[in-house]
Motif scaffolding. Sequence first.
Motif, PDB file in Angstrom:
ATOM      1  N   TYR A 158       0.845  -1.187   0.000  1.00  0.00           N
ATOM      2  CA  TYR A 158       0.000   0.000   0.000  1.00  0.00           C
ATOM      3  C   TYR A 158       0.883   1.241   0.000  1.00  0.00           C
ATOM      4  N   PHE A 159       0.559   2.165  -0.915  1.00  0.00           N
ATOM      5  CA  PHE A 159       1.336   3.390  -1.070  1.00  0.00           C
ATOM      6  C   PHE A 159       0.429   4.590  -0.870  1.00  0.00           C
ATOM      7  N   ASN A 160       0.951   5.656  -0.260  1.00  0.00           N
ATOM      8  CA  ASN A 160       0.156   6.881  -0.087  1.00  0.00           C
ATOM      9  C   ASN A 160       0.235   7.720  -1.352  1.00  0.00           C
ATOM     10  N   GLU A 161      -0.369   8.909  -1.321  1.00  0.00           N
ATOM     11  CA  GLU A 161      -0.454   9.728  -2.525  1.00  0.00           C
ATOM     12  C   GLU A 161       0.899  10.251  -3.008  1.00  0.00           C
ATOM     13  N   THR A 162       1.917  10.239  -2.132  1.00  0.00           N
ATOM     14  CA  THR A 162       3.248  10.682  -2.558  1.00  0.00           C
ATOM     15  C   THR A 162       4.112   9.539  -3.055  1.00  0.00           C
ATOM     16  N   ASN A 203       5.058   6.800  -1.225  1.00  0.00           N
ATOM     17  CA  ASN A 203       5.786   6.104  -0.164  1.00  0.00           C
ATOM     18  C   ASN A 203       4.963   4.917   0.321  1.00  0.00           C
ATOM     19  N   MET A 204       5.648   3.786   0.554  1.00  0.00           N
ATOM     20  CA  MET A 204       4.941   2.610   1.041  1.00  0.00           C
ATOM     21  C   MET A 204       4.554   2.812   2.497  1.00  0.00           C
ATOM     22  N   ILE A 205       3.301   2.603   2.793  1.00  0.00           N
ATOM     23  CA  ILE A 205       2.815   2.791   4.160  1.00  0.00           C
ATOM     24  C   ILE A 205       2.524   1.468   4.844  1.00  0.00           C
ATOM     25  N   GLY A 206       2.495   0.380   4.065  1.00  0.00           N
ATOM     26  CA  GLY A 206       2.258  -0.925   4.665  1.00  0.00           C
ATOM     27  C   GLY A 206       2.112  -1.985   3.610  1.00  0.00           C
ATOM     28  N   TYR A 207       1.969  -3.225   4.072  1.00  0.00           N
ATOM     29  CA  TYR A 207       1.742  -4.329   3.152  1.00  0.00           C
ATOM     30  C   TYR A 207       0.944  -5.398   3.871  1.00  0.00           C
ATOM     31  N   TRP A 246      -5.574 -12.730   6.134  1.00  0.00           N
ATOM     32  CA  TRP A 246      -4.661 -11.700   5.667  1.00  0.00           C
ATOM     33  C   TRP A 246      -4.099 -10.969   6.875  1.00  0.00           C
ATOM     34  N   GLU A 247      -2.778 -10.680   6.839  1.00  0.00           N
ATOM     35  CA  GLU A 247      -2.133  -9.948   7.931  1.00  0.00           C
ATOM     36  C   GLU A 247      -1.536  -8.674   7.363  1.00  0.00           C
ATOM     37  N   PHE A 248      -1.811  -7.558   8.009  1.00  0.00           N
ATOM     38  CA  PHE A 248      -1.340  -6.252   7.563  1.00  0.00           C
ATOM     39  C   PHE A 248      -0.187  -5.818   8.449  1.00  0.00           C
ATOM     40  N   TYR A 249       0.883  -5.325   7.807  1.00  0.00           N
ATOM     41  CA  TYR A 249       2.058  -4.825   8.520  1.00  0.00           C
ATOM     42  C   TYR A 249       2.286  -3.376   8.102  1.00  0.00           C
TER      43      TYR A 249
END
Length: 167
Positions: A34-38, A40-44, A54-57
């Motif tokens: 998952y990437f934000n509008e700029t 940058n990865m904010i999580g996966y 499913w596990e979110f980090y």
Amino acid sequence: MRYLILFLFLVITNLSNAQSVTQKYNSLYNRYEYFNETGNMIGYKTYNSLLKQWEFYSSDDSKRKTDFGSYVSPINLNLVYSSLQSRQSRYDENRKIAENYVIDLALNIYNSSESVSKGDYYSSLFIEEINETATFRNIDFSKTNQANVAIKVIKEVFIEFKEKYFN
């Protein structure tokens, strides 16, 4: 009219809440990132087949611990410095003792010669023989017992030299 107002309301709310997160699949790691509008990865998130969920980090930098504490040197540099300094001073002292002994013996040879030219010749010849002695080159002067061995070797070379040229 009611449908028009409802339609406009839905369009306005939809436009005001623009997409702020993008989901991309990473086939190398087999996960969704998952990437934000700029950008940058904010999580996966990954699928845990054992728990079948499913596990979110989160990859939020503020939650990471980057302070690993102060550096602890595996070597005590002060101890190494003082021991090397001590060894160097012993080397210098023992080397100076051996050099002074050679100079004294060369002066003895010089003074026991019949003339100045012979004294110069014999004393320089003695110093050359000392320098050519193989055991004298391999001696570690930082160790006192080896420095004593060097002095014994010098004394033996002196005795042989005296017997060879003055008897």
